[in-house]
Design an enzyme around this catalytic site. Structure first.
Site, PDB file in Angstrom:
ATOM      1  N   GLU A 291      -7.983  15.794 -10.430  1.00 25.33           N
ATOM      2  CA  GLU A 291      -7.981  15.633  -8.975  1.00 25.33           C
ATOM      3  C   GLU A 291      -7.549  16.957  -8.343  1.00 25.33           C
ATOM      4  O   GLU A 291      -6.358  17.170  -8.091  1.00 25.33           O
ATOM      5  CB  GLU A 291      -7.028  14.498  -8.576  1.00 25.33           C
TER       6      GLU A 291
ATOM      7  N   ASP B  74       2.129  12.128  -9.013  1.00 23.84           N
ATOM      8  CA  ASP B  74       2.571  11.621 -10.308  1.00 23.84           C
ATOM      9  C   ASP B  74       2.341  12.630 -11.430  1.00 23.84           C
ATOM     10  O   ASP B  74       2.739  12.386 -12.567  1.00 23.84           O
ATOM     11  CB  ASP B  74       1.858  10.299 -10.629  1.00 23.84           C
TER      12      ASP B  74
ATOM     13  N   LYS C 100      -0.094   3.666 -10.809  1.00 21.49           N
ATOM     14  CA  LYS C 100      -0.185   3.828  -9.358  1.00 21.49           C
ATOM     15  C   LYS C 100       0.685   2.818  -8.613  1.00 21.49           C
ATOM     16  O   LYS C 100       1.252   3.138  -7.557  1.00 21.49           O
ATOM     17  CB  LYS C 100      -1.640   3.683  -8.909  1.00 21.49           C
TER      18      LYS C 100
ATOM     19  N   ASP D  14      -6.553   7.170  -1.531  1.00 18.21           N
ATOM     20  CA  ASP D  14      -6.548   8.028  -2.708  1.00 18.21           C
ATOM     21  C   ASP D  14      -6.720   9.472  -2.262  1.00 18.21           C
ATOM     22  O   ASP D  14      -7.189   9.749  -1.151  1.00 18.21           O
ATOM     23  CB  ASP D  14      -7.675   7.624  -3.660  1.00 18.21           C
TER      24      ASP D  14
ATOM     25  N   ASP E 128      -4.273  -2.985  -7.235  1.00 19.27           N
ATOM     26  CA  ASP E 128      -4.691  -3.266  -5.863  1.00 19.27           C
ATOM     27  C   ASP E 128      -5.139  -4.712  -5.712  1.00 19.27           C
ATOM     28  O   ASP E 128      -4.706  -5.419  -4.798  1.00 19.27           O
ATOM     29  CB  ASP E 128      -5.800  -2.293  -5.443  1.00 19.27           C
TER      30      ASP E 128
END
Length: 742
Positions: free
Chosen positions: A105, A134, A265, A289, A448
Site C-alpha cells: 500500500e 499497522d 484491521k 481504506d 466488517d
C-alpha cells in the site's frame, strides 16, 4: 425554531421492479421443475444423477436467496441544502484511514486519501483525521508529515475554487482550462500547487528508495531500530486545527508484541475509536481504506442527511457507500468491480433492514459502535457496565458522554496524548468487552461484515447510498493473483462467521435481525460454500464423457427443454442486468467466466482453510491485497490500452482451475479421436449425449484464460510447477473416472 423547519433531509422511494421480478421468478420455478424431474427419475439412474440433483438443489436454494435480496429495491434521495437550516450547529466527524504495509500500500496512495479527506466540503474545525499505520513505517509517517505541509495549500485551494476531485493525483490529470473558468489567478495558483504536489511526490519517492526516509531524530527517533510486529505505541499529532483551515491530523501505530493477538484491521479500528474518543469524541465516524479517496466533496453532508434528526437518531446505525474504482480496467476482466452486484442486490437490501458494513466508505455512529441498542440507554449510568470499556478513567468519561449524546468539555487534543498511549496499548482490552460486545468485532478476517451483523442484530438499520459522482473511489486489484487472494480472504472470513456463534441464525432467534436480512446474510456468508457444488457440477460433463454416462436428459427426451430453458433464461437475465447499467456484452461475459473461475479456485481454498482451522491444523492468515499506485511508471501496455490479460503466479490457488481444464480437454480429445475408455456400456444403454459435450465445451470456454496460460510465458503464463501438479492430478482423476465404470 430553526430546528423545527419541516424541510425533508432524505426520502427512500421504492423502485418499480415488475419485469425483473417476473424473470427471477421464472428462473426459480424452472429450477424447481428440474429438481422434480430429477426426483421422479432418480431410481432409474445412478450416482451421477444423484450428484447432479444435490448440486442443482444448492443452486436453487442459492437463487432463492438472491431473489430475496433483489426483490425490494429502493432509491435514496438526499437534500443537503436543508441540512443547515434545520441544524445550524453541525456535528463533528472523526475520519479514520487504515494502512498496514508500505510496500503493498504505497504511502503516496495513503497521502492522497488523507488529503481528499482533509479537503471535504465541511467546516475544518469539525473534522479530525486519524491514520492507523499497522506497518509502523517511518516512510508512512514521513509522507504524512510532508503532506500536512502541502495540505495548507491544497485545502484552501479546493474550497476557494470548489474543486470536485480532491485527491491531487487524480485532479492534476486534467487540464486546468477544462476543470474551471480559465482566469489568470486560478491558472497561476493551479500551476503553483501542481509544482508543490510534484515536489511532494518526488520527496516521497526518493525517501522510499532509502533504508530510512530521513534522519531518525526528533519526531522520527521512535522509528530507529523498530520491528514491525514488536514495538511500543507511537502517536504523533501531525497537524492541529488552530488557525489554519485544515482539520486535525493524527498518526497512530498501536503497540504490538509477539505474545499478544492484534486482531488485524478490527484491532486497529478499535484503537482508532478509543484514541479519537479521547481526543475529539465526535458522534460520527467515517472509515476508509488507504486507497479509497473522497470523490464527492459533499459526501459528509450527504451522509448527515440520513443520520441526524429524531427519526434517524432512533434507528439508523450506519450509512454505507458502494465501492467504486478509479483504476477499473475496461470490461472488468477480473470480475471484481461489482457494479451489477451493487446495483441490484445493493439497492434490494437497502429496501430491507439495510446493507452490511463493507469495511470502507462507511459513516458510523460512535454510540452504535460502543454497543448501544436502539431506544435503549438503560445501561449508560451503570458503572459496572462502563468498566467493560477498559481501565482508562479518561476514556470512560468520554465514552459516557458519547453514549448520552453529550459533547462534554473538550480540551486541546494534545492534552489527551498521554491517555491515548494507554488505550492504544496491546494489553488494554484485557478484561474488557472490546471486540466481543462492542467495537469492531473479532473472530473473522471479514471483520466488517461481522461488525455490521452485530449492529443489525440489535435492530439498527443502515442505508446504501448511491451518489453521482460516486462518494469514494478506490483501487481494485489488477491481475489474477491479487484478485484471487482478495476473493479467498473474503470467502474465508465469511465462512468464519457462518461457523461461529455469531452467525445470523443465532442473531435471528436471539436478536432483532429481520428475517429477510437474515436470508441475505446466509447468501453472503455462503459465498465460499458455492465452490463445492460449482466444482462438482463443472466436473460432471468431463466425467460423463470419460465414463460414457450422462447427467442430462437425452436430446430426444422432452425433459431436455428444462435445462435448456434454465441456461437461456439465466444468461439472458444476467445479460439484461449488465446492459441496463450501461456495461458491455464483454463485461457480462468476463463476469460470468470469472464467477466460475473464482468459485472453483479462490472459494475452494477458502473452504479448505476453514476446514483446517476447525480441525485445529492451521489458523487463518490475513493477506494484504497488493494495491497498484496509478502514478507508477510500470503499467503494462495492455492495461493502458484498456484491456488486460490474465496473470498467474506459483500460488496453488490456480491448480484446481488448471486441473479442471485439463480433465475437460482430455475428455473432449478422447471423444474427437474416437477413443473410448475400457468401460462397460451403461446398464440402461444410454451413454454420453450431446448435452454433456456442449457443457464440457462451455467449461473450457469459461477457463479460456487458463488455456491461454498453458502456452504463454512470464506472468501471463501458468508456471511449470502449476502445470506439473495439475497434469498429475488430471491423470489421476481421468484414471479414477475410467476405473469407476470398468
Amino acid at each position: 425554531m430553526a430546528n423545527e423547519i419541516p424541510f425533508p433531509l432524505y426520502h427512500k422511494n421504492a423502485r418499480k421492479n415488475t419485469i425483473q421480478r417476473a424473470l427471477d421468478t421464472t428462473l426459480f420455478f424452472l429450477l424447481i421443475s428440474l429438481l422434480f424431474y430429477r426426483l421422479l427419475s432418480l431410481k432409474t439412474h445412478g450416482f451421477v444423477w444423484l450428484l447432479a440433483f444435490l448440486c442443482e438443489s444448492w443452486f436453487t436454494f442459492y437463487w432463492f436467496l438472491i431473489v430475496n435480496a433483489k426483490w425490494s429495491p429502493v432509491d435514496i434521495k438526499t437534500y443537503p441544502q436543508n441540512l443547515e437550516p434545520r441544524f445550524p450547529e453541525l456535528p463533528t466527524v472523526d475520519m479514520f484511514v487504515t494502512t498496514a504495509d508500505p510496500v503493498r500500500e504505497p504511502p503516496i496512495m495513503t497521502v492522497n486519501t488523507v488529503l481528499s479527506l482533509l479537503a471535504v466540503d465541511y467546516p475544518a474545525d469539525k473534522l479530525a483525521c486519524y491514520v492507523s499505520d499497522d506497518g509502523c513505517s517511518a516512510l508512512t509517517f514521513y509522507s504524512l508529515v510532508e503532506s500536512s505541509k502541502f495540505a495548507k495549500l491544497w485545502v484552501p485551494f479546493c474550497k476557494k475554487y470548489k474543486v470536485q476531485v480532491r485527491a491531487p493525483f487524480r485532479y492534476f490529470l486534467e487540464d486546468p482550462i477544462s476543470i474551471s473558468a480559465p482566469n489568470f489567478e486560478f491558472k497561476e495558483e493551479w500551476e503553483k500547487i501542481k509544482v508543490e504536489y510534484e515536489h511532494l511526490c518526488l520527496k516521497i519517492k526518493e525517501a522510499s528508495r532509502k533504508s530510512a526516509p530521513c534522519n531518525l531524530t526528533h519526531d522520527f527517533a521512535v522509528f530507529a531500530n523498530i520491528e514491525t510486529g514488536n514495538h511500543p505505541t507511537i502517536i504523533k499529532i501531525i497537524g492541529e486545527n488552530c488557525e489554519e483551515d485544515v482539520p486535525h491530523l493524527v498518526y497512530i501505530s498501536r503497540e504490538k508484541r509477539p505474545k499478544y493477538r492484534h486482531h488485524f484491521k478490527a484491532g486497529a479500528m478499535n484503537v482508532l475509536s478509543r484514541v479519537s474518543g479521547l481526543m475529539t469524541n465526535a458522534p460520527l465516524m467515517l472509515n476508509v481504506d488507504c486507497d479509497m479517496f473522497v470523490n464527492n466533496p459533499q459526501v459528509v453532508r450527504q451522509a448527515l442527511c440520513q443520520l441526524v434528526g429524531r427519526e434517524s437518531e432512533r434507528d439508523m446505525g450506519f450509512i454505507q457507500y458502494p465501492q467504486c474504482f478509479y483504476n477499473a480496467t475496461k470490461d472488468d476482466p477480473y470480475g471484481n468491480q461489482m457494479v451489477v452486484l451493487m446495483e441490484y442486490i445493493g439497492r434490494g437490501i437497502a429496501g430491507l433492514q439495510g446493507p452490511p458494513y463493507a469495511g470502507t466508505g462507511c459513516f458510523h455512529r460512535r454510540k452504535v459502535i460502543y454497543g448501544v441498542w436502539p431506544d435503549n440507554a438503560a445501561s449508560i449510568n451503570d458503572y459496572e457496565a462502563m468498566k467493560e470499556f477498559g481501565k482508562s478513567e479518561e476514556f470512560l468519561e468520554s465514552a459516557t458522554h458519547a453514549l448520552k449524546g453529550e459533547k462534554g468539555i473538550r480540551k486541546s487534543i494534545s492534552d489527551y496524548l498521554e491517555a491515548s498511549f494507554q488505550v492504544a496499548a496491546c494489553d488494554y482490552e484485557f478484561g474488557s468487552s472490546w471486540g466481543t460486545k462492542f467495537g469492531w468485532i473479532y473472530g473473522s478476517m471479514t471483520e466488517d461484515v461481522l461488525t455490521g451483523l452485530n449492529i443489525h442484530k440489535k435492530g439498527w438499520k443502515s442505508n446504501f447510498h448511491f451518489l453521482d459522482p460516486p462518494a469514494f473511489l478506490g483501487c481494485a486489484p489488477t491481475g489474477g493473483p491479487a484478485a484471487m487472494t482478495q476473493q479467498k480472504r473474503w470467502a474465508t472470513g465469511l465462512l468464519e462467521i457462518l461457523v461461529s456463534k455469531s452467525n445470523p441464525i443465532v442473531f435471528t432467534l436471539t436478536g432483532n435481525l429481520q428475517f429477510r436480512l437474515y436470508l441475505f446474510y446466509i447468501y453472503l456468508l455462503s459465498w465460499g460454500l458455492t465452490s463445492v457444488p460449482e466444482l462438482c457440477y463443472a466436473a460432471l460433463p468431463a466425467y460423463c464423457i470419460i465414463a460414457n454416462s450422462h447427467f442430462l436428459p437425452k436430446v430426444q427426451d422432452p425433459a431436455i427443454l428444462i435445462p435448456v430453458a434454465i441456461f437461456v433464461t439465466y444468461n439472458m437475465l444476467t445479460l439484461r442486468e449488465y446492459l441496463k447499467v450501461d456495461l458491455s456484452f464483454r463485461a457480462w461475459w468476463n463476469n460470468m467466466r470469472m464467477a466460475r473461475i473464482t468459485a472453483t479456485s479462490a472459494y475452494l481454498f477458502g473452504v479448505l482453510t476453514i476446514v483446517l482451522k476447525l480441525l485445529g491444523l492451521s489458523d487463518t492468515v490475513f493477506d494484504v491485497t497488493q494495491k497498484n499506485d496509478e502514478a507508477s511508471e510500470d503499467e503494462d501496455d495492455d492495461e493502458i490500452n484498456g484491456t488486460a490479460k490474465f496473470t498467474f503466479d506459483e500460488s496453488p490457488i490456480f491448480v484446481p482451475g488448471t486441473t479442471l481444464l485439463l480433465v475437460h480437454l482430455t475428455a473432449l480429445l478422447s471423444l474427437c479421436l474416437g477413443l473410448r475408455p475400457l468401460v462397460h456400456k451403461d446398464a440402461q444403454g444410454s451413454g454420453v449425449g450431446l448435452g454433456e459435450v456442449l457443457c464440457s465445451l462451455w467449461v473450457v470456454l469459461c477457463f479460456r484464460p487458463f488455456m491461454k496460460g498453458l502456452f504463454r510465458i512470464g506472468k501471463y503464463g501458468l508456471p511449470s510447477s502449476t502445470i506439473f501438479k495439475s497434469t498429475s492430478l488430471a491423470l489421476v482423476l481421468v484414471c479414477l473416472g475410467t476405473a469407476s465404470w470398468a
